[in-house]
Design a protein around this motif. Structure first.
Motif, PDB file in Angstrom:
ATOM      1  N   UNK A 260       0.848  -1.194   0.000  1.00 15.36           N
ATOM      2  CA  UNK A 260       0.000   0.000   0.000  1.00 15.36           C
ATOM      3  C   UNK A 260       0.885   1.245   0.000  1.00 15.36           C
ATOM      4  N   UNK A 261       0.231   2.413   0.067  1.00 12.44           N
ATOM      5  CA  UNK A 261       0.920   3.666  -0.187  1.00 12.44           C
ATOM      6  C   UNK A 261       1.836   4.131   0.933  1.00 12.44           C
ATOM      7  N   UNK A 262       1.659   3.644   2.162  1.00 11.45           N
ATOM      8  CA  UNK A 262       2.502   4.073   3.275  1.00 11.45           C
ATOM      9  C   UNK A 262       2.362   3.096   4.430  1.00 11.45           C
ATOM     10  N   UNK A 263       3.242   3.218   5.411  1.00 14.08           N
ATOM     11  CA  UNK A 263       3.146   2.373   6.585  1.00 14.08           C
ATOM     12  C   UNK A 263       1.876   2.631   7.374  1.00 14.08           C
ATOM     13  N   UNK A 264       1.496   3.896   7.519  1.00 13.69           N
ATOM     14  CA  UNK A 264       0.257   4.214   8.225  1.00 13.69           C
ATOM     15  C   UNK A 264      -0.956   3.687   7.476  1.00 13.69           C
ATOM     16  N   UNK A 265      -0.909   3.711   6.161  1.00 13.08           N
ATOM     17  CA  UNK A 265      -2.004   3.154   5.364  1.00 13.08           C
ATOM     18  C   UNK A 265      -2.130   1.658   5.641  1.00 13.08           C
ATOM     19  N   UNK A 266      -0.999   0.968   5.761  1.00 11.54           N
ATOM     20  CA  UNK A 266      -1.029  -0.465   6.047  1.00 11.54           C
ATOM     21  C   UNK A 266      -1.672  -0.735   7.409  1.00 11.54           C
ATOM     22  N   UNK A 267      -1.282   0.039   8.432  1.00 12.29           N
ATOM     23  CA  UNK A 267      -1.821  -0.182   9.770  1.00 12.29           C
ATOM     24  C   UNK A 267      -3.308   0.134   9.844  1.00 12.29           C
TER      25      UNK A 267
ATOM     26  N   UNK B 266       6.848 -16.780  11.612  1.00 16.37           N
ATOM     27  CA  UNK B 266       7.392 -18.057  12.057  1.00 16.37           C
ATOM     28  C   UNK B 266       7.311 -18.196  13.573  1.00 16.37           C
ATOM     29  N   UNK B 267       7.292 -17.066  14.277  1.00 17.56           N
ATOM     30  CA  UNK B 267       7.184 -17.078  15.731  1.00 17.56           C
ATOM     31  C   UNK B 267       5.739 -17.237  16.204  1.00 17.56           C
ATOM     32  N   UNK B 268       4.791 -17.214  15.272  1.00 21.37           N
ATOM     33  CA  UNK B 268       3.402 -17.464  15.635  1.00 21.37           C
ATOM     34  C   UNK B 268       2.438 -16.345  15.326  1.00 21.37           C
ATOM     35  N   UNK B 269       2.941 -15.169  14.919  1.00 23.64           N
ATOM     36  CA  UNK B 269       2.047 -14.058  14.613  1.00 23.64           C
ATOM     37  C   UNK B 269       1.190 -14.377  13.390  1.00 23.64           C
ATOM     38  N   UNK B 270      -0.007 -13.803  13.355  1.00 21.04           N
ATOM     39  CA  UNK B 270      -0.898 -14.003  12.206  1.00 21.04           C
ATOM     40  C   UNK B 270      -0.555 -13.068  11.060  1.00 21.04           C
ATOM     41  N   UNK B 271      -0.161 -11.846  11.388  1.00 22.49           N
ATOM     42  CA  UNK B 271       0.165 -10.847  10.380  1.00 22.49           C
ATOM     43  C   UNK B 271       1.403 -10.073  10.811  1.00 22.49           C
ATOM     44  N   UNK B 272       2.104  -9.546   9.833  1.00 18.70           N
ATOM     45  CA  UNK B 272       3.218  -8.643  10.112  1.00 18.70           C
ATOM     46  C   UNK B 272       3.108  -7.459   9.150  1.00 18.70           C
ATOM     47  N   UNK B 273       3.250  -6.268   9.686  1.00 17.51           N
ATOM     48  CA  UNK B 273       3.194  -5.064   8.856  1.00 17.51           C
ATOM     49  C   UNK B 273       4.544  -4.359   8.928  1.00 17.51           C
ATOM     50  N   UNK B 274       4.820  -3.577   7.893  1.00 15.21           N
ATOM     51  CA  UNK B 274       6.053  -2.793   7.841  1.00 15.21           C
ATOM     52  C   UNK B 274       5.756  -1.428   7.231  1.00 15.21           C
ATOM     53  N   UNK B 275       6.435  -0.433   7.725  1.00 16.74           N
ATOM     54  CA  UNK B 275       6.541   0.806   6.976  1.00 16.74           C
ATOM     55  C   UNK B 275       7.714   0.608   6.032  1.00 16.74           C
TER      56      UNK B 275
ATOM     57  N   UNK C 177      15.393   6.489   1.578  1.00 16.20           N
ATOM     58  CA  UNK C 177      14.665   7.718   1.902  1.00 16.20           C
ATOM     59  C   UNK C 177      14.093   8.405   0.670  1.00 16.20           C
ATOM     60  N   UNK C 178      13.658   7.610  -0.297  1.00 16.22           N
ATOM     61  CA  UNK C 178      13.093   8.210  -1.502  1.00 16.22           C
ATOM     62  C   UNK C 178      11.760   7.585  -1.898  1.00 16.22           C
ATOM     63  N   UNK C 179      11.146   6.824  -0.992  1.00 13.82           N
ATOM     64  CA  UNK C 179       9.892   6.171  -1.333  1.00 13.82           C
ATOM     65  C   UNK C 179       9.012   6.061  -0.094  1.00 13.82           C
ATOM     66  N   UNK C 180       7.713   6.229  -0.276  1.00 14.96           N
ATOM     67  CA  UNK C 180       6.722   5.956   0.761  1.00 14.96           C
ATOM     68  C   UNK C 180       6.009   4.661   0.393  1.00 14.96           C
ATOM     69  N   UNK C 181       5.935   3.720   1.342  1.00 14.39           N
ATOM     70  CA  UNK C 181       5.254   2.456   1.069  1.00 14.39           C
ATOM     71  C   UNK C 181       4.991   1.737   2.382  1.00 14.39           C
TER      72      UNK C 181
END
Length: 583
Positions: free
Chosen positions: A230-237, A344-353, A362-366
């Motif tokens: 998606x367009x940014x880390x905040x958008x993902x969250x 692998x540790x058991x989480x259902x989802x993982x998100x990243x900025x 430092x040239x992209x938002x995602x």
């Protein structure tokens, strides 16, 4: 004419500038569209099977085919094989084994060449077989993990190693700038709507071939079934919260986290009837109590957290939440997939900025969300409604940035640990927050669930807001900026950068003291950065000396003077002292 590379590889294959075509083909003015005839499973063998006679095509067709084949395949010889693959597979006396040998290469070229015969455009032949499309992505169908044994190799090749949806010989992934995708005819659109074909795109908001490569790359790194970019880390969250929680729902989060995420949880979600419980990252008792007292839908936290780099026991949290039917989502931005495998540790989802480590320049938002297809598809469906699609140019930058980040990450982690140790031993530093230090409250946990401790160090300077600002301003290499993990080192003072709108007492409620500093290494030489940090810390001593001079000899000036910024003022202080002594 230059000898074809195919001719050198297959001596029996002849490259003829004036081929002796035989047979016949309806004139293009008759409106024959080849893709309409062959875009079906039943006729795949006719398109991708053995070559046959090279028929006589209209001169205009041959000329344009030759031009476009040379652009893509570098030689008219391949163009002849491409033409052969478009025939009706009627073998004849002129058939040669060489044509069969290069037919598989020519079939790939067919999909990338669009030819105009006269005034009629000949559409590209599309492969309607889902399995073959997957084979194009993964080559022989072998999973990446079977022959790429390190995250570094996966980061470079996943999603693009052995081919891609965009047929091209380019080493780098092409950027597809389009807002929509066309259908050759309405029956194709109906098949798409009824999910009978593998084509999954019609609006660019729903996806892009360049973006798909990045999604597959991150999925391979995380060990996930699916990834949504998606367009940014905040958008993902935010889209994750909205997709997985409904009115009356309840989530659990931790005290230390990115401020905008906290703002969304505390101010936006309650308007939708979603409540939250906030616990300390290490307080498993509070988590169990909340799980027993409330119907918790989701546990969400960062690990390591921002900015104190607290670590959550992902395995234990996942076990506790699974027993109560709650999902677990870990924001792994500070860790990166190279240092921590939350799924692998058991989480259902993982998100990243992905703006941070995954982009790396430092040239992209995602932003991205990875996990099982069942969950990611729910989030993806809402994302298609809300928008927030990533621009394909940004996806390309993230793909490029991910390629070398594993080299930088592995090196920079060691540098951060060395710097954390230096800072912890310095008399002008009160406290250092870094999970790689034995003094960190989750040091042993970090060693258990992380392969590296991340690329950010937070610490408290021995001083107040003004003294800390003096230190930050004295740094010459790092840039004062709100992000981290680029080619350049970055530093910020959270009390000013992120929490300046709050009073000092309100900042303290979140643990944000005036003397807190967050530091992220770039790719500069360690000794240069080390020397810069040490000289900036030494400037604090000088600043304290200046304050002492003014306080001792001219107490009234302390009230009127806000800050002394350079050595010239020290000289003035000494002159004042000398004058006072003479009087």
């Amino acid at each position: 004419m230059a000898v074809s590379s195919y001719a050198r590889a297959f001596p029996s294959f002849e490259c003829r500038s004036e081929p002796d075509f035989s047979g016949s083909l309806p004139h293009p003015k008759a409106g024959v569209r080849l893709s309409g005839k062959y875009n079906s499973r039943s006729n795949r063998s006719q398109v991708y099977g053995l070559s046959s006679l090279i028929f006589r095509f209209p001169p205009n067709f041959v000329r344009q085919l030759s031009i476009k084949a040379r652009r893509n395949c570098s030689n008219i010889g391949v163009a002849q094989v491409v033409a052969a693959s478009w025939s009706n597979n009627q073998a004849g006396p002129e058939f040669t084994p060489a044509a069969n040998a290069v037919d598989s290469s020519a079939s790939a070229a067919v999909t990338s060449i669009g030819i105009t015969a006269g005034d009629e455009e000949v559409a590209v032949v599309e492969n309607a077989d889902c399995n073959d499309q997957n084979e194009q992505i993964t080559g022989t169908g072998v999973k990446y993990a079977s022959f790429l044994n390190s995250d570094g190799s996966v980061a470079i090749h996943a999603g693009e190693r052995l081919g891609r949806g965009i047929v091209t010989d380019a080493i780098t992934t092409p950027v597809v700038n389009t807002s929509a995708y066309f259908f050759t005819k309405l029956p194709d659109l109906i098949d798409f709507k009824e999910k009978k074909t593998c084509k999954v795109l019609n609006m660019a908001r729903y996806g892009n071939p360049t973006t798909v490569v990045l999604e597959e790359k991150i999925s391979a790194l995380e060990g996930a079934e699916s990834t949504l970019i998606v367009a940014s880390g905040m958008c993902a969250s935010t889209v994750m919260f909205l997709a997985l929680d409904a009115a009356g729902g309840h989530i659990v989060t931790t005290t230390d986290c990115y401020r905008k995420t906290r703002v969304f949880i505390e101010t936006i979600l309650p308007k939708m009837g979603i409540t939250a419980t906030v616990i300390d990252p290490a307080d498993m008792g509070a988590l169990e109590l909340t799980l027993n007292q409330k119907k918790v839908d989701l546990f969400f936290t960062e690990s390591p957290t921002n900015p104190f780099l607290r670590c959550v026991d992902i395995e234990l949290v996942s076990k506790l939440c699974r027993e109560k039917g709650a999902l677990v989502c870990i924001d792994g931005t500070f860790a990166t997939p190279l240092n921590q495998k939350a799924l692998a540790l058991g989480a259902d989802l993982v998100v990243h900025s992905a703006t941070k480590f995954l982009g790396g320049h430092n040239d992209v938002l995602a932003g991205c969300i990875s996990g099982p297809e069942k969950l990611v598809s729910v989030i993806r469906n809402l994302h298609h409604i809300l928008g927030g699609a990533l621009n394909p140019n940004a996806a390309y930058l993230a793909i490029r940035g991910r390629g070398l980040n594993h080299l930088r990450d592995s090196t920079k982690i060691q540098l951060h640990l060395r710097m954390a140790e230096i800072l912890e031993a310095h008399p002008k530093v009160k406290h250092v927050y870094y999970p790689g230090l034995p003094s960190h409250p989750e040091y042993h946990l970090a060693k258990k669930q992380m392969t590296g401790f991340g690329g950010v160090v937070s610490f408290e300077v021995d001083g107040d807001l003004l003294t800390t600002a003096k230190f930050v301003d004295a740094l010459r290499i790092p840039k004062i900026a709100p992000s981290f993990e680029g080619c350049k080192s970055i530093v910020d003072q959270p009390a000013i950068m992120s929490y300046w709108d709050l009073s000092q007492s309100d900042r303290a409620k979140y643990g944000i003291l005036d003397n807190l500093v967050r530091f992220s290494f770039g790719v500069e030489d360690f000794e240069d950065v080390k020397a810069d940090v040490l000289q900036a810390l030494d400037s604090i001593r000088l600043f304290h000396l200046q304050q002492f001079f003014f306080t001792w000899f001219h107490p009234d000036l302390v009230v009127r003077t806000c800050v002394i910024t350079d050595f010239h003022h020290v000289a003035n202080c000494l002159n004042v002292m000398k004058g006072s002594s003479s009087r």
